[in-house]
Motif scaffolding. Sequence first.
Motif, PDB file in Angstrom:
ATOM      1  N   SER A 184       0.756  -1.281   0.044  1.00 19.15           N
ATOM      2  CA  SER A 184      -0.046  -0.157  -0.180  1.00 19.15           C
ATOM      3  C   SER A 184       0.866   1.282  -0.102  1.00 19.15           C
ATOM      4  O   SER A 184       1.951   1.294   0.465  1.00 19.15           O
ATOM      5  CB  SER A 184      -0.839   0.225   1.354  1.00 19.15           C
ATOM      6  OG  SER A 184      -0.234   0.133   2.524  1.00 19.15           O
ATOM      7  N   LYS A 186       0.345   3.764   1.975  1.00 20.60           N
ATOM      8  CA  LYS A 186       0.605   4.191   3.377  1.00 20.60           C
ATOM      9  C   LYS A 186       1.821   3.402   3.996  1.00 20.60           C
ATOM     10  O   LYS A 186       2.564   4.265   4.406  1.00 20.60           O
ATOM     11  CB  LYS A 186      -0.684   3.906   4.303  1.00 20.60           C
ATOM     12  CG  LYS A 186      -0.636   4.194   5.556  1.00 20.60           C
ATOM     13  CD  LYS A 186      -1.923   3.531   6.237  1.00 20.60           C
ATOM     14  CE  LYS A 186      -1.536   3.896   7.629  1.00 20.60           C
ATOM     15  NZ  LYS A 186      -2.915   3.327   8.550  1.00 20.60           N
ATOM     16  N   GLU A 189       4.906   4.915   2.473  1.00 22.22           N
ATOM     17  CA  GLU A 189       5.267   6.209   2.810  1.00 22.22           C
ATOM     18  C   GLU A 189       5.948   6.011   4.424  1.00 22.22           C
ATOM     19  O   GLU A 189       6.890   6.684   4.545  1.00 22.22           O
ATOM     20  CB  GLU A 189       3.990   7.136   3.307  1.00 22.22           C
ATOM     21  CG  GLU A 189       3.543   7.574   1.921  1.00 22.22           C
ATOM     22  CD  GLU A 189       4.557   8.759   1.422  1.00 22.22           C
ATOM     23  OE1 GLU A 189       4.855   9.502   2.212  1.00 22.22           O
ATOM     24  OE2 GLU A 189       4.850   8.691   0.020  1.00 22.22           O
TER      25      GLU A 189
END
Length: 322
Positions: A184, A186, A189
């Motif tokens: 993902s 997310k 990051e």
Amino acid sequence: MNRFVIALGLSLAGLAPLPGVATAADMITAARPAPAVIHYRYATVDGVKVFYREAGRKDAPVVLLLHGFPTSSHMFRNLIPLLADRYRVIAPDYPGFGYSDAPDHTRFTYSFAHYADIVDDLLGQIGATNYALYVMDYGAPVGYRLALKHPERVTALVVQNGNAYEEGLKGFWDPIRAYWASGSEKDREVQKGILTLDATKFQYTDGVRDVSRISPDNWLQDQALLDRPGNNEIQLDLFYDYRTNLPLYPQFQKFFRDRKPPTLIVWGKNDKIFPEAGAHPYLKDLPDAEMHILDTGHFALEDKLDEIAPLMNDFLDRTLLK
């Protein structure tokens, strides 16, 4: 009387040397080995310029030095001169690292399989058909993939905090494993925290007893290269691709058992990224390996070169020059 003492006495007395007798300065200079000549070269491989350092005679046994993250062949700058008197030493920078090209990640595949192919092609271009491998961090999956391609070419292994066993992936890897599982944005990051100056400095200094032995040039140079536009995405692609190495661990281990390459293991025991637990399983598959657990961290060459270089020279001399 010793010729050096005679020459020194004449020199101190301000007298000319006797005919045929070298001066003390001449004799001191002759006793010192000539400094190694290191070449800084580029080759075009798969459309990109690949930088590599090379030293030693072309006909000498090859020692291939494969670097880790987030550094480059710069990590071998002090080791190369200590090997080059007897070996042909080659240390490439992978694309996206050091002085090699870093094409945009949308136009170039940043993967460990691709890196192994690029190193393989580079070695073919420069005529290095057999080689001892020094593998560290990322250098381990690159080197071991290369070994699977050409098992007969590997003359020896030097393993320094380079993992090939599940036992060597501890808590540090949990957030990265989450990224592998989800893929993902997310979780991608989250990995950017590893790309900061603090994280880079940590890799060089954590677990080191005497930090005064670690040059700040290391983390400042690495970080300057990490901070190039677009490089974050390159590194995040590689973090994600690292998951593809784990299914190959059984094949790496089979290579160890089947080929039984002479192996020297020098491992920083305080490394949180590739901890000591990853060193000992090698002995299951390479029971004759020579192991030295050192009181240092991840980049062991930075403060333990004075221990590692003699161990390597002794090992390589017995292995490659017999």
